[in-house]
Scaffold this active site. Structure first.
Site, short mmCIF file in Angstrom:
data_model
loop_
_atom_site.label_atom_id
_atom_site.label_comp_id
_atom_site.label_asym_id
_atom_site.label_seq_id
_atom_site.Cartn_x
_atom_site.Cartn_y
_atom_site.Cartn_z
N TYR A 38 0.83 -1.20 0.00
CA TYR A 38 0.00 0.00 0.00
C TYR A 38 0.88 1.26 0.00
O TYR A 38 0.65 2.20 -0.78
CB TYR A 38 -0.91 -0.01 1.23
CG TYR A 38 -1.58 1.30 1.53
CD1 TYR A 38 -2.67 1.75 0.78
CD2 TYR A 38 -1.14 2.11 2.57
CE1 TYR A 38 -3.28 2.96 1.05
CE2 TYR A 38 -1.74 3.33 2.86
CZ TYR A 38 -2.82 3.74 2.10
OH TYR A 38 -3.42 4.95 2.37
N ARG A 78 0.64 7.39 16.48
CA ARG A 78 0.21 7.98 15.22
C ARG A 78 -0.11 9.46 15.43
O ARG A 78 -0.54 9.86 16.50
CB ARG A 78 -1.07 7.30 14.69
CG ARG A 78 -0.93 5.83 14.31
CD ARG A 78 -0.10 5.67 13.06
NE ARG A 78 0.03 4.29 12.61
CZ ARG A 78 1.00 3.46 12.97
NH1 ARG A 78 1.93 3.86 13.82
NH2 ARG A 78 1.07 2.23 12.48
C1 UD2 Z 1 -1.79 3.87 7.26
C2 UD2 Z 1 -1.19 5.28 7.12
C3 UD2 Z 1 -2.31 6.31 7.04
C4 UD2 Z 1 -3.33 5.96 5.94
C5 UD2 Z 1 -3.84 4.56 6.23
C6 UD2 Z 1 -4.87 4.06 5.22
C7 UD2 Z 1 0.88 5.08 8.44
C8 UD2 Z 1 1.64 5.55 9.62
N1 UD2 Z 1 -0.36 5.58 8.27
O1 UD2 Z 1 -2.47 3.82 8.48
O2 UD2 Z 1 -1.76 7.60 6.81
O3 UD2 Z 1 -2.73 6.04 4.68
O4 UD2 Z 1 -2.74 3.63 6.23
O5 UD2 Z 1 -5.35 2.82 5.65
O6 UD2 Z 1 1.37 4.31 7.64
N2 UD2 Z 1 -4.59 -1.47 14.98
C9 UD2 Z 1 -4.93 -2.14 16.15
N3 UD2 Z 1 -6.16 -2.69 16.24
C10 UD2 Z 1 -7.08 -2.63 15.24
C11 UD2 Z 1 -6.73 -1.94 14.04
C12 UD2 Z 1 -5.46 -1.37 13.94
O7 UD2 Z 1 -4.12 -2.22 17.08
O8 UD2 Z 1 -8.19 -3.17 15.42
C13 UD2 Z 1 -3.26 -0.83 14.91
C14 UD2 Z 1 -2.47 -1.14 13.64
O9 UD2 Z 1 -1.75 -2.34 13.77
C15 UD2 Z 1 -1.58 0.11 13.57
C16 UD2 Z 1 -2.44 1.23 14.17
O10 UD2 Z 1 -3.48 0.58 14.90
O11 UD2 Z 1 -0.43 -0.07 14.39
C17 UD2 Z 1 -3.08 2.10 13.11
O12 UD2 Z 1 -3.68 1.24 12.14
P1 UD2 Z 1 -4.69 1.81 11.02
O13 UD2 Z 1 -5.12 0.64 10.19
O14 UD2 Z 1 -5.71 2.64 11.65
O15 UD2 Z 1 -3.79 2.80 10.20
P2 UD2 Z 1 -2.27 2.72 9.61
O16 UD2 Z 1 -1.35 3.29 10.62
O17 UD2 Z 1 -1.98 1.41 9.01
#
Ligand code: UD2
Length: 324
Positions: free
Chosen positions: A143, A211
């Site tokens: 992604y 974040r």
């Molecule tokens: C990435 C990008 C963001 C955006 C997004 C689109 C980064 C830092 N950010 O978000 O800008 O483009 O992708 O999807 O790369 N988590 C849990 N429990 C859950 C769900 C998620 O612990 O039930 C954790 C996950 O493992 C991560 C954090 O929460 O460490 C944030 O996850 P996310 O899916 O909300 O967003 P992220 O950071 O992948």
């Protein structure tokens, strides 16, 4: 009066942009293939916009959609790190091929400017914080690679064809209308709706990951500013964030109070492709776009929790049922 084409208009960010563009008195044309977008996100504004059900991979539809358009706000994407790990081809098609189609159509229709929903994931796990735009990118997930490749396409269309482009690197946008129902949903939307139902949320990893969570109104304002900023922003890349980071454990604690959740949090294995810490330097966006965060993390969370609470009472569309 200007015409804005919003790709992914039925999504969380696209539909919020549509409302803001209408509010400033301009015209909205929107396209969506409903892969992740939802018709109900457009409910009360549907009749005010020129909506076309189409896929950004359909060049003919994109050419037609770009006719007489002033600005393109390109939000359509498959926005998920874990989904891209499972299906890198699908991620690449939507997030890279789709973007090139949008750019070709925008170039041929001579639109004034294309503003692109880029992602903070481009920075990857580089240890330096905060992340600023001059840092070398280090994408980890398919992604992140796709989002970064699309940024490069944006910049190259400016250099090769003179099409004005602006990339906004979104840092974890959250707020009303973010779909909490998919396993790939943003963490805050999932946590809020789970906690409102009295169900334990799951932290993947140790919960120390942080974040720069950014409320939707900030992203909307950055897009509108990016359209009107002086010509020297063309070909540029800007962080859109708050300049503050919060870890998942702390987010859970704040949400506990806001949702009146009395249970605990569960822990699961760390997610593949996950970034540990993310924090933005927003000085470039402040200087060149006139951007500043207008809603902070706590205020944004309050608004979001309230929205999901009311939504559950209104329609149950998000399958949220608050505790009696
Ligand atoms: C990435 C990008 C963001 C955006 C997004 C689109 C980064 C830092 N950010 O978000 O800008 O483009 O992708 O999807 O790369 N988590 C849990 N429990 C859950 C769900 C998620 O612990 O039930 C954790 C996950 O493992 C991560 C954090 O929460 O460490 C944030 O996850 P996310 O899916 O909300 O967003 P992220 O950071 O992948």
């Amino acid at each position: 009066m200007s015409t804005y084409l919003i790709t992914g208009v039925a999504g969380f960010i696209g539909s919020s942009l549509a409302r803001a563009v209408l509010k400033q008195g301009d015209r909205v044309r929107g396209i969506d293939n409903f892969s992740t977008g939802k018709p109900e996100n457009l409910q009360e504004i549907f009749k005010q916009i020129d909506f076309r059900e189409a896929d950004i991979l359909d060049l003919d539809a994109m050419n037609k959609a770009c006719e007489s358009v002033d600005y393109v706000l390109h939000q359509a994407a498959i926005p998920s790190v874990p989904k891209s790990v499972l299906d890198p081809l699908g991620s690449n098609r939507a997030n890279v091929d789709g973007t090139v189609n949008v750019l070709v159509a925008a170039r041929d229709a001579k639109v004034k400017r294309v503003v692109y929903a880029a992602s903070s994931s481009a920075y990857g796990d580089t240890p330096t914080l905060p992340k600023h735009e001059e840092m070398a990118p280090h994408p980890l997930s398919p992604y992140a690679v796709a989002k970064l490749a699309s940024e490069y396409y944006m910049v190259s269309f400016f250099h090769c064809y003179g099409l004005e482009t602006v990339c906004l690197r979104y840092f974890n946008i959250f707020g009303p209308r973010q779909d909490p129902t998919s396993p790939y949903s943003g963490v805050l939307a999932k946590f809020i709706t789970q906690m409102l139902k009295g169900e334990p949320p799951t932290i993947f990893g140790d919960g120390e990951q942080s974040r720069d969570f950014t409320y939707i109104d900030n992203a909307v304002s950055a897009n509108l500013l990016a359209c009107k900023a002086p010509k020297n922003v063309a070909g540029g890349v800007f962080n859109v964030a708050t300049g503050r980071r919060v870890n998942l454990k702390e987010s859970f604690r704040i949400l506990k109070k806001l949702t009146d959740y009395e249970g605990e949090v569960k822990f699961g294995p760390e997610r593949a492709g996950d970034v540990k810490h993310s924090l933005a330097d927003i000085s470039n966006a402040e200087k060149h776009l006139g951007y500043r965060p207008i809603v902070d993390f706590e205020e944004g969370l309050k608004k979001t929790v309230e929205w999901y609470r009311v939504k559950s009472v209104d329609s149950g569309r998000w399958s949220v049922v608050t505790k009696p």
